[in-house]
Design an enzyme around this catalytic site. Structure first.
Site, PDB file in Angstrom:
ATOM      1  N   TYR A   5       0.851  -1.209   0.000  1.00 48.68           N
ATOM      2  CA  TYR A   5       0.000   0.000   0.000  1.00 48.68           C
ATOM      3  C   TYR A   5       0.878   1.247   0.000  1.00 48.68           C
ATOM      4  O   TYR A   5       0.622   2.217  -0.735  1.00 48.68           O
ATOM      5  CB  TYR A   5      -0.908  -0.020   1.235  1.00 48.68           C
ATOM      6  CG  TYR A   5      -1.690   1.266   1.434  1.00 48.68           C
ATOM      7  CD1 TYR A   5      -2.665   1.675   0.533  1.00 48.68           C
ATOM      8  CD2 TYR A   5      -1.434   2.087   2.538  1.00 48.68           C
ATOM      9  CE1 TYR A   5      -3.371   2.861   0.725  1.00 48.68           C
ATOM     10  CE2 TYR A   5      -2.139   3.268   2.736  1.00 48.68           C
ATOM     11  CZ  TYR A   5      -3.102   3.645   1.823  1.00 48.68           C
ATOM     12  OH  TYR A   5      -3.791   4.823   2.009  1.00 48.68           O
ATOM     13  N   SER A  50      -4.329  12.199   9.026  1.00 42.07           N
ATOM     14  CA  SER A  50      -5.250  11.964   7.900  1.00 42.07           C
ATOM     15  C   SER A  50      -6.682  11.732   8.387  1.00 42.07           C
ATOM     16  O   SER A  50      -6.893  11.148   9.458  1.00 42.07           O
ATOM     17  CB  SER A  50      -4.781  10.724   7.134  1.00 42.07           C
ATOM     18  OG  SER A  50      -5.766  10.276   6.243  1.00 42.07           O
ATOM     19  N   TYR A  80     -10.546  14.996   3.962  1.00 35.12           N
ATOM     20  CA  TYR A  80     -11.184  14.563   2.717  1.00 35.12           C
ATOM     21  C   TYR A  80     -12.638  14.991   2.826  1.00 35.12           C
ATOM     22  O   TYR A  80     -13.272  14.758   3.868  1.00 35.12           O
ATOM     23  CB  TYR A  80     -11.144  13.037   2.570  1.00 35.12           C
ATOM     24  CG  TYR A  80      -9.813  12.494   2.132  1.00 35.12           C
ATOM     25  CD1 TYR A  80      -9.202  12.938   0.968  1.00 35.12           C
ATOM     26  CD2 TYR A  80      -9.177  11.498   2.872  1.00 35.12           C
ATOM     27  CE1 TYR A  80      -7.980  12.431   0.560  1.00 35.12           C
ATOM     28  CE2 TYR A  80      -7.961  10.981   2.467  1.00 35.12           C
ATOM     29  CZ  TYR A  80      -7.368  11.450   1.308  1.00 35.12           C
ATOM     30  OH  TYR A  80      -6.170  10.940   0.908  1.00 35.12           O
ATOM     31  N   THR A  83      -7.348  18.186   1.090  1.00 31.27           N
ATOM     32  CA  THR A  83      -6.846  17.462  -0.078  1.00 31.27           C
ATOM     33  C   THR A  83      -7.781  17.656  -1.262  1.00 31.27           C
ATOM     34  O   THR A  83      -8.987  17.439  -1.151  1.00 31.27           O
ATOM     35  CB  THR A  83      -6.713  15.954   0.240  1.00 31.27           C
ATOM     36  OG1 THR A  83      -5.735  15.807   1.272  1.00 31.27           O
ATOM     37  CG2 THR A  83      -6.263  15.160  -0.980  1.00 31.27           C
ATOM     38  N   ARG A  85      -4.481   1.401  -7.740  1.00 27.61           N
ATOM     39  CA  ARG A  85      -3.182   0.813  -7.398  1.00 27.61           C
ATOM     40  C   ARG A  85      -3.372  -0.695  -7.458  1.00 27.61           C
ATOM     41  O   ARG A  85      -4.097  -1.282  -6.640  1.00 27.61           O
ATOM     42  CB  ARG A  85      -2.711   1.222  -6.009  1.00 27.61           C
ATOM     43  CG  ARG A  85      -2.565   2.742  -5.805  1.00 27.61           C
ATOM     44  CD  ARG A  85      -3.769   3.278  -5.093  1.00 27.61           C
ATOM     45  NE  ARG A  85      -3.842   4.727  -5.029  1.00 27.61           N
ATOM     46  CZ  ARG A  85      -4.009   5.402  -3.900  1.00 27.61           C
ATOM     47  NH1 ARG A  85      -4.059   4.769  -2.748  1.00 27.61           N
ATOM     48  NH2 ARG A  85      -4.139   6.689  -3.928  1.00 27.61           N
ATOM     49  N   LYS A 133      -3.875  20.948  -0.513  1.00 24.61           N
ATOM     50  CA  LYS A 133      -2.937  19.879  -0.889  1.00 24.61           C
ATOM     51  C   LYS A 133      -3.354  19.235  -2.207  1.00 24.61           C
ATOM     52  O   LYS A 133      -4.538  18.931  -2.397  1.00 24.61           O
ATOM     53  CB  LYS A 133      -2.930  18.822   0.225  1.00 24.61           C
ATOM     54  CG  LYS A 133      -2.072  17.605  -0.057  1.00 24.61           C
ATOM     55  CD  LYS A 133      -2.011  16.710   1.175  1.00 24.61           C
ATOM     56  CE  LYS A 133      -1.121  15.499   0.970  1.00 24.61           C
ATOM     57  NZ  LYS A 133      -1.714  14.475   0.129  1.00 24.61           N
ATOM     58  N   HIS A 151       0.129  13.501  -4.881  1.00 25.48           N
ATOM     59  CA  HIS A 151      -0.290  12.439  -3.965  1.00 25.48           C
ATOM     60  C   HIS A 151       0.701  11.260  -4.005  1.00 25.48           C
ATOM     61  O   HIS A 151       0.316  10.089  -3.970  1.00 25.48           O
ATOM     62  CB  HIS A 151      -1.706  11.968  -4.333  1.00 25.48           C
ATOM     63  CG  HIS A 151      -2.546  11.610  -3.141  1.00 25.48           C
ATOM     64  ND1 HIS A 151      -3.529  12.419  -2.646  1.00 25.48           N
ATOM     65  CD2 HIS A 151      -2.555  10.524  -2.336  1.00 25.48           C
ATOM     66  CE1 HIS A 151      -4.117  11.843  -1.607  1.00 25.48           C
ATOM     67  NE2 HIS A 151      -3.519  10.695  -1.399  1.00 25.48           N
TER      68      HIS A 151
END
Ligand code: GLV
Length: 386
Positions: A25, A107, A130, A156, A165, A252, A276
Site C-alpha cells: 500500500y 489523515s 477529505y 486534499t 493501485r 494539498k 499524492h
C-alpha cells in the site's frame, strides 16, 4: 539489528517487519507507476553546486511553515491507515514529530482518531480533510479538529476518486487484514507487528467509525472512497470549507499553475505542490518538476510547500532552493514507523535533518532560510523564469 544510516535502510527493515499488504500500500503508485518513479528520479536529475572556503560554524535548519516555528521545514504528511503499519502508528508519529519540533498531519483516514492523537500529545498538530458526501460528517469533523486545537487544516483536492493501485486490489487491502489463507501465512512471519496490534484497540478507521451516520464498521479504504467521497468538490466547496474552518488553510494536491492561481484567489495560506505521491494521476509531472512553473505563477503571493518523492535531506534542499518554503515526507517516515515505531520516525527525521544540514553546508550556506536556486544546476524542464 542493521546499522541505519539512510532512509533506504529503514525501508528495508520496514519491508521485513510489516505485512505485505501494508508495505505494498505504501510502496506503490497508480497504474504504471510512472509518476511514482519520476517523483524521486527527477530529484536525482538536479545537481548541486559545490562551494568552498565558507565559514560553516553556527548552522541552522530552523525555519517557519505557515508562521509556525519548525526545527526544519519538513512536516509529516498525512497518511491513510498509518496505524496499520504499526500499532497506534499515528500517535507514535505525532509524538516523534512533536519532540523533534516539526508539524505532523493527521489523515481523515487514520486509524487513531483526532481525539486519540490529541490525548497523546501536548502541542497542536495539523488535520487533513477529505470532503465526504455526508455534510453533517464534514461539519462535525471540522468541529472536532477545532475542539482538539489543530493549528491548520490541510484540505486534499486531488482525491475525490481513487487512482487504481494494482497491488491493493490484488492483496485485498483492508484494515484490519481479513483472515485469508495468504494473509495468515504472511502475518505468521510478522510477530512484532502482530503483538503490537494485539495490544491496541485501534484497528479500524478511528475518525469515521462511530462518527459517520450508520457506520459501525469499515475495513476498505477503496470501498469507502467510492461510496462516500464528495465527487462535486470544486472551488466553491473549497471556499465553504475555508469559511467553516476559519483557521489556517493549506490546499494539498496542486500540480498546475492555473490551479495554484485559484488557490491564491480563494485566500488559502499555503499550497502543497503534490501529486499524492504518484498515487492518483499516473502520467502527471513530478512535483519537483512542476514546482518552477508554480513559483513563476504565484511564488510571491502564497506560501509554497511540496511533497511527493522526498527521500533525503538533499531532496528537501533542492525543493527549498527551487522556491518551496516547506516540504513533507510521507513514505520516508512511514518506513521508520513500520520498522521501529516512534523511534523509527525520530530516526527518519534525524537522518533527513543531518543530510539537509551537511548538504546545505557543502553548498556554502549556514542558514536554511538563505538557500536559493543559486545552489542548483538545473536540467532542461526545471527552469524558473522569474
Ligand atoms: C490515500 O491518501 C491514499 O493515497 O491511499
Amino acid at each position: 539489528m542493521p546499522v541505519i544510516t539512510c532512509i533506504q535502510d529503514l525501508r528495508r527493515l520496514y519491508k521485513r517487519r510489516v505485512p505485505k499488504m501494508f508495505y505494498d500500500y505504501c510502496e506503490s503508485g497508480s497504474w504504471t507507476e510512472q509518476t511514482f518513479r519520476e517523483n524521486s528520479s527527477d530529484f536525482a536529475d538536479i545537481h548541486l553546486r559545490q562551494r568552498v572556503a565558507v565559514d560553516l560554524s553556527d548552522r541552522s535548519t530552523a525555519s517557519q511553515m505557515i508562521g509556525q516555528d519548525v526545527a526544519m521545514p519538513v512536516a509529516l504528511a498525512p497518511i491513510g491507515m498509518a496505524g496499520m503499519q504499526c500499532a497506534d502508528g499515528e500517535i507514535k508519529a505525532a509524538r516523534a514529530a512533536e519532540k523533534f519540533g516539526v508539524p505532523s498531519t493527521l489523515s481523515t483516514m487514520s486509524i487513531c482518531s483526532l481525539e486519540d492523537v490529541a490525548e497523546a500529545t501536548t502541542k497542536p498538530f495539523w488535520f487533513q480533510l477529505y470532503v465526504m458526501r455526508d455534510q453533517d460528517f464534514v461539519r462535525d469533523i471540522i468541529q472536532r479538529a477545532r475542539d482538539v486545537k489543530c493549528s491548520a487544516l490541510v484540505l486534499t483536492l486531488d482525491l475525490q476518486i481513487l487512482g487504481q493501485r494494482h497491488k491493493d486490489l490484488k492483496n485485498g487491502l483492508s484494515a484490519p487484514p481479513k483472515p485469508t489463507f495468504t494473509n495468515i501465512i504472511n502475518l505468521a512471519t510478522k510477530w512484532r507487528w502482530g503483538l503490537g496490534m494485539l495490544g491496541t484497540r485501534r484497528r479500524s478507521f478511528g475518525n469515521i467509525v462511530g462518527h459517520a451516520k450508520g457506520v459501525s464498521d469499515i475495513s476498505s479504504l477503496m470501498e469507502w472512497t467510492s461510496e462516500q467521497f464528495y465527487l462535486h468538490l470544486d472551488w466553491k466547496t473549497v471556499a465553504q470549507i475555508k469559511e467553516m474552518w476559519g483557521g489556517p488553510l493549506i490546499l494539498k494536491g496542486i500540480n498546475d499553475a492555473q490551479d495554484a492561481k485559484m488557490a491564491v484567489s480563494i485566500g488559502a495560506d499555503a499550497i502543497i505542490v503534490s501529486n499524492h505521491g504518484g498515487r492518483q494521476l499516473d502520467g502527471a509531472l513530478s512535483s519537483i518538476r512542476t514546482l518552477s512553473a508554480i513559483v513563476d505563477a504565484v511564488g510571491d503571493k502564497i506560501e509554497l510547500h511540496l511533497d511527493s518523492g522526498i527521500r533525503s535531506g538533499q531532496d528537501v534542499l533542492k525543493a527549498l532552493a527551487l522556491g518551496a518554503t516547506g516540504t513533507y515526507i510521507g513514505r520516508a517516515y512511514l518506513y521508520g514507523l513500520g520498522a521501529m515505531g516512534e523511534f523509527g520516525v525520530r530516526t527518519a527525521l534525524e537522518i533527513i535533518q543531518k543530510e539537509l544540514d551537511l548538504t546545505m553546508a557543502l553548498c556554502g550556506h549556514r542558514d536554511i532560510k538563505t538557500v536559493d536556486r543559486d545552489i542548483l544546476l538545473l536540467p532542461p524542464g526545471f527552469e524558473i523564469n522569474r
